[in-house]
Write a protein that holds these residues in place. Sequence first.
Motif, mmCIF file in Angstrom:
data_model
loop_
_atom_site.group_PDB
_atom_site.id
_atom_site.type_symbol
_atom_site.label_atom_id
_atom_site.label_comp_id
_atom_site.label_asym_id
_atom_site.label_seq_id
_atom_site.Cartn_x
_atom_site.Cartn_y
_atom_site.Cartn_z
ATOM 1 N N CYS A 179 0.815 -1.212 -0.245
ATOM 2 C CA CYS A 179 0.023 0.066 -0.031
ATOM 3 C C CYS A 179 1.012 1.468 0.006
ATOM 4 O O CYS A 179 0.701 2.203 -0.728
ATOM 5 C CB CYS A 179 -0.747 0.009 1.109
ATOM 6 N N MET A 242 -2.962 -6.446 -2.994
ATOM 7 C CA MET A 242 -2.996 -5.270 -3.405
ATOM 8 C C MET A 242 -2.493 -4.775 -4.555
ATOM 9 O O MET A 242 -2.996 -3.959 -5.181
ATOM 10 C CB MET A 242 -1.972 -4.446 -2.111
ATOM 11 N N LYS A 245 -4.868 -5.847 -7.332
ATOM 12 C CA LYS A 245 -5.945 -4.885 -7.316
ATOM 13 C C LYS A 245 -5.725 -3.648 -8.109
ATOM 14 O O LYS A 245 -6.459 -3.073 -8.839
ATOM 15 C CB LYS A 245 -6.510 -4.798 -5.969
ATOM 16 N N LEU A 276 -8.610 1.537 -1.623
ATOM 17 C CA LEU A 276 -7.350 0.975 -1.367
ATOM 18 C C LEU A 276 -6.760 1.677 -0.008
ATOM 19 O O LEU A 276 -6.019 1.136 0.756
ATOM 20 C CB LEU A 276 -6.152 1.201 -2.554
#
Length: 335
Positions: A179, A242, A245, A276
């Motif tokens: 992230c 993540m 995505k 997110l």
Amino acid sequence: MSGDAKHGEAGDAGIWERLWKTGALHSCAGAFRENYDGALAAFWTARFGALEDGAVVLDVGTGNGAIPLLAKDAARARGVAFRIHGADIADIDPVGSCPDGARRYEGIEFHPRAPLEKLPFADASVDLVCSQYAFEYARRDAALAEVVRVMGPRGQAGFVLHARASLVCSTALEQLEHCRFLLRESGLFAQARGLAQRLVAAGPDGPARLVADQDTERLRVALNASAGEVQRRMAATQTRDMLAKAMHIVSTVLAEAPRNPPEVTLPWFDRAVSGLADEERRLQALDAAALDEAGMVALREAFQAHGCRDCDIGVLHHERGPLMGWTLVVANGPA
């Protein structure tokens, strides 16, 4: 699901509300396609197996009601009926948010905007309080006092809690690193949005018309470089959710931009990126909430100080071996 965010702090309820409004049954979709099974389901089945017909079950931090559904199934299997409740600080609506919600949740009553520190139940009105990956997010002393208050004279409480050394926590730390890279280092989303804006403005023939545009080409080259770095990271880790995505968001917005007006394409993209960011905040909260052995011992002692007996600490392992979390089972009142 704010580095030390708690379910008990209303300011962070939104990051959970937005998750539950997607219809997700629980926050562990990567590990369980449907409801919880294996050791987690077995732990709860054991708790429900000790209850009499008509017992009151309350799941706190319930989300979209995964544990109440397990309670409903366990009661049906035994030929009894429980009065089942689910409470959450978030503005939950499992019946409206989940597929076939009215049938699926029949017989379960949900209580939105109900923090652990202030449960809408009378004293000694609950036979079993349940909490999975929720209690540890709350302000401990206030939440503990509420759990003890609502437990009946022979009531019990069962908890599954995040363990610092668990697979869940180690995976969360890897996801947090992804992230950080995606949202603050890669430039991926800013580049994708800039290119999408140009494609939207150019219309259906945009890709062909923009071939010779130097600013567009610079954006495209930068985006390709960022996407290449994401793909390299995906190849180097088993925790790809993540990253995958992010790539899906970028490929989707660029494919849809020439076909849709800006009031459709760009808001969708912004919501996806915000999703997110919400996931990052939930992961940060998980990391802050996780308990080590000393934390579990302190929690047990706190329940004992409130008069609870048989405060048993245990661990749960996934069927393939990794640690999934701590368990704590407590009983109220004298033996």
